[in-house]
Design a protein around this motif. Structure first.
Motif, PDB file in Angstrom:
ATOM      1  N   ASP A  32       0.861  -1.178   0.000  1.00 28.91           N
ATOM      2  CA  ASP A  32       0.000   0.000   0.000  1.00 28.91           C
ATOM      3  C   ASP A  32       0.902   1.233   0.000  1.00 28.91           C
ATOM      4  O   ASP A  32       1.520   1.553   1.018  1.00 28.91           O
ATOM      5  CB  ASP A  32      -0.902   0.010   1.235  1.00 28.91           C
ATOM      6  N   PRO A  33       0.999   1.936  -1.131  1.00 31.54           N
ATOM      7  CA  PRO A  33       1.919   3.078  -1.208  1.00 31.54           C
ATOM      8  C   PRO A  33       1.603   4.180  -0.207  1.00 31.54           C
ATOM      9  O   PRO A  33       2.483   4.962   0.152  1.00 31.54           O
ATOM     10  CB  PRO A  33       1.762   3.568  -2.650  1.00 31.54           C
ATOM     11  N   LYS A  34       0.355   4.240   0.276  1.00 31.50           N
ATOM     12  CA  LYS A  34      -0.025   5.292   1.227  1.00 31.50           C
ATOM     13  C   LYS A  34       0.398   4.965   2.654  1.00 31.50           C
ATOM     14  O   LYS A  34       0.349   5.833   3.520  1.00 31.50           O
ATOM     15  CB  LYS A  34      -1.548   5.501   1.181  1.00 31.50           C
ATOM     16  N   GLN A  35       0.812   3.735   2.886  1.00 36.05           N
ATOM     17  CA  GLN A  35       1.177   3.315   4.238  1.00 36.05           C
ATOM     18  C   GLN A  35       2.689   3.122   4.406  1.00 36.05           C
ATOM     19  O   GLN A  35       3.123   2.471   5.356  1.00 36.05           O
ATOM     20  CB  GLN A  35       0.452   2.004   4.584  1.00 36.05           C
ATOM     21  N   GLN A  36       3.464   3.710   3.524  1.00 35.31           N
ATOM     22  CA  GLN A  36       4.914   3.568   3.647  1.00 35.31           C
ATOM     23  C   GLN A  36       5.441   4.448   4.780  1.00 35.31           C
ATOM     24  O   GLN A  36       4.890   5.494   5.080  1.00 35.31           O
ATOM     25  CB  GLN A  36       5.598   3.932   2.333  1.00 35.31           C
ATOM     26  N   ARG A  37       6.536   4.024   5.345  1.00 36.28           N
ATOM     27  CA  ARG A  37       7.081   4.698   6.513  1.00 36.28           C
ATOM     28  C   ARG A  37       8.148   5.710   6.130  1.00 36.28           C
ATOM     29  O   ARG A  37       8.884   5.507   5.155  1.00 36.28           O
ATOM     30  CB  ARG A  37       7.673   3.652   7.467  1.00 36.28           C
ATOM     31  N   PRO A  38       8.260   6.793   6.875  1.00 32.85           N
ATOM     32  CA  PRO A  38       9.320   7.771   6.568  1.00 32.85           C
ATOM     33  C   PRO A  38      10.701   7.170   6.812  1.00 32.85           C
ATOM     34  O   PRO A  38      10.860   6.302   7.675  1.00 32.85           O
ATOM     35  CB  PRO A  38       9.028   8.915   7.548  1.00 32.85           C
ATOM     36  N   GLU A  39      11.677   7.628   6.040  1.00 27.18           N
ATOM     37  CA  GLU A  39      13.045   7.126   6.178  1.00 27.18           C
ATOM     38  C   GLU A  39      13.999   8.317   6.261  1.00 27.18           C
ATOM     39  O   GLU A  39      14.761   8.611   5.343  1.00 27.18           O
ATOM     40  CB  GLU A  39      13.408   6.210   5.001  1.00 27.18           C
ATOM     41  N   LEU A  40      13.921   9.020   7.380  1.00 28.38           N
ATOM     42  CA  LEU A  40      14.746  10.203   7.596  1.00 28.38           C
ATOM     43  C   LEU A  40      16.105   9.803   8.147  1.00 28.38           C
ATOM     44  O   LEU A  40      16.222   8.903   8.980  1.00 28.38           O
ATOM     45  CB  LEU A  40      14.044  11.154   8.566  1.00 28.38           C
ATOM     46  N   TRP A  41      17.155  10.470   7.682  1.00 28.68           N
ATOM     47  CA  TRP A  41      18.523  10.260   8.171  1.00 28.68           C
ATOM     48  C   TRP A  41      18.951   8.794   8.067  1.00 28.68           C
ATOM     49  O   TRP A  41      19.688   8.286   8.923  1.00 28.68           O
ATOM     50  CB  TRP A  41      18.655  10.742   9.622  1.00 28.68           C
ATOM     51  N   ASN A  42      18.480   8.102   7.027  1.00 29.02           N
ATOM     52  CA  ASN A  42      18.847   6.699   6.817  1.00 29.02           C
ATOM     53  C   ASN A  42      18.525   5.811   8.019  1.00 29.02           C
ATOM     54  O   ASN A  42      19.268   4.884   8.348  1.00 29.02           O
ATOM     55  CB  ASN A  42      20.330   6.572   6.472  1.00 29.02           C
ATOM     56  N   LEU A  43      17.396   6.110   8.667  1.00 28.27           N
ATOM     57  CA  LEU A  43      16.889   5.259   9.744  1.00 28.27           C
ATOM     58  C   LEU A  43      15.777   4.392   9.162  1.00 28.27           C
ATOM     59  O   LEU A  43      14.781   4.905   8.645  1.00 28.27           O
ATOM     60  CB  LEU A  43      16.359   6.104  10.905  1.00 28.27           C
ATOM     61  N   PHE A  44      15.947   3.087   9.228  1.00 24.99           N
ATOM     62  CA  PHE A  44      15.012   2.165   8.589  1.00 24.99           C
ATOM     63  C   PHE A  44      14.242   1.381   9.647  1.00 24.99           C
ATOM     64  O   PHE A  44      14.829   0.696  10.486  1.00 24.99           O
ATOM     65  CB  PHE A  44      15.766   1.212   7.664  1.00 24.99           C
ATOM     66  N   ASN A  45      12.922   1.497   9.574  1.00 22.00           N
ATOM     67  CA  ASN A  45      12.037   0.875  10.543  1.00 22.00           C
ATOM     68  C   ASN A  45      11.572  -0.481  10.020  1.00 22.00           C
ATOM     69  O   ASN A  45      10.721  -0.569   9.149  1.00 22.00           O
ATOM     70  CB  ASN A  45      10.843   1.798  10.805  1.00 22.00           C
ATOM     71  N   GLY A  46      12.135  -1.549  10.574  1.00 24.28           N
ATOM     72  CA  GLY A  46      11.774  -2.897  10.156  1.00 24.28           C
ATOM     73  C   GLY A  46      10.792  -3.574  11.093  1.00 24.28           C
ATOM     74  O   GLY A  46      10.596  -4.794  11.004  1.00 24.28           O
TER      75      GLY A  46
END
Length: 297
Positions: A155-169
């Motif tokens: 769902d493209p509307k539910q993607q998570r922000p990726e600020l400062w190369n921080l990846f939420n897995g």
């Protein structure tokens, strides 16, 4: 090393290591194409001197170019890699999908079910893919870490922000991620990296004589898998392939580029994207996004 390529390589290696750190059962999706070959190269560097800590996964349509399968097996043997193969033919035999009919019949769309079944069978929680944002408008929407629901859908509307190369897995049980370390690369970056690293690639990428026929402006290889029509004349042309996929929908380009330097020169002057000769992308204006929503790569 070219500074620009060094930045891209460092970014890709960082993401590979993040995946290994955050997930329990990741895999690297491998098609035998140039992008997935670059992914293997990044993984080899990311975990050197150890082995790549996750298997390669290939979804085999059964309609692959033989050069691709030969290269895949040689690469796996050379580096002692684990390979998982999901078979579209098995999905057809088991009634999971139905073979398409007609002149444009292809197994490319059938890959989605086989992919999701194979990911579920091996309890994969993250699948590394070689998708790049410059390839296609739907792929341009992807984050590095692309969250998928319990059905493997996007769902493209539910993607998570990726600020400062921080990846939420973080995910709930049953959910998973697709991860795209080459997101910021372009086709030119890939070819320059292959040249710089002196990487081996399938011979199908270089100009060679092949029997082809033209269908709606696209040169398709004459293979047993393609339903050629009576008015489609087979001719021998000097061609190469800019992208590798199912033989039924992957078009060739007329080319005399027989070296990496000649390919780079050709790509720099090209006015059509590398997926411009993919029949599967021409089925509708939103073909790629529709497939991604269903669980495609």
């Amino acid at each position: 090393m070219n500074n620009h390529l060094k930045v891209l390589e460092d970014e890709g290696i960082f993401i590979m290591r993040e995946v290994a750190a955050q997930f329990e059962r990741p895999v690297l999706l491998f098609s035998g194409g140039k992008d997935s070959i670059c992914m293997v190269q990044l993984a080899l560097k990311a975990f050197y001197p150890g082995k790549i800590p996750f298997p390669l996964m290939h979804i085999d349509t059964g309609h692959n170019f033989p050069e691709t399968i030969e290269f895949r097996d040689r690469l796996v043997e050379e580096h002692g890699l684990e390979l998982i193969v999901g078979s579209v033919q098995e999905s057809i035999n088991n009634g999971r999908v139905k073979e398409e009919t007609g002149p444009d019949a292809s197994r490319n769309a059938l890959q989605t079910v086989t992919l999701l079944d194979t990911l579920k069978k091996h309890q994969v929680d993250a699948a590394l893919g070689g998708g790049r944002r410059d390839e296609e408008k739907a792929r341009a929407k992807e984050r590095f870490f692309s969250h998928r629901d319990v059905f493997g859908q996007w769902d493209p509307k539910q993607q998570r922000p990726e600020l400062w190369n921080l990846f939420n897995g973080r995910k709930n049980p049953g959910e998973s991620f697709r991860v795209f370390p080459l997101s910021n690369w372009t086709e030119m970056d890939v070819w320059q990296y292959i040249t710089q690293e002196k990487m081996d690639i399938p011979s199908i990428y270089f100009a060679h004589k092949r029997k082809v026929f033209e269908r709606r402006g696209v040169w398709l290889a004459d293979t047993e898998f393609v339903n050629r029509q009576d008015d489609e004349e087979i001719v021998e042309k000097t061609v190469r392939f800019r992208t590798i996929g199912d033989a039924t929908c992957t078009g060739a380009v007329l080319s005399n580029a027989s070296t990496l330097d000649e390919i780079i020169e050709e790509v720099s002057a090209a006015r059509q994207t590398e997926r411009g000769n993919r029949h599967d992308d021409k089925r509708s204006e939103t073909a790629m996004e529709d497939r991604k929503r269903q669980g495609y790569f």
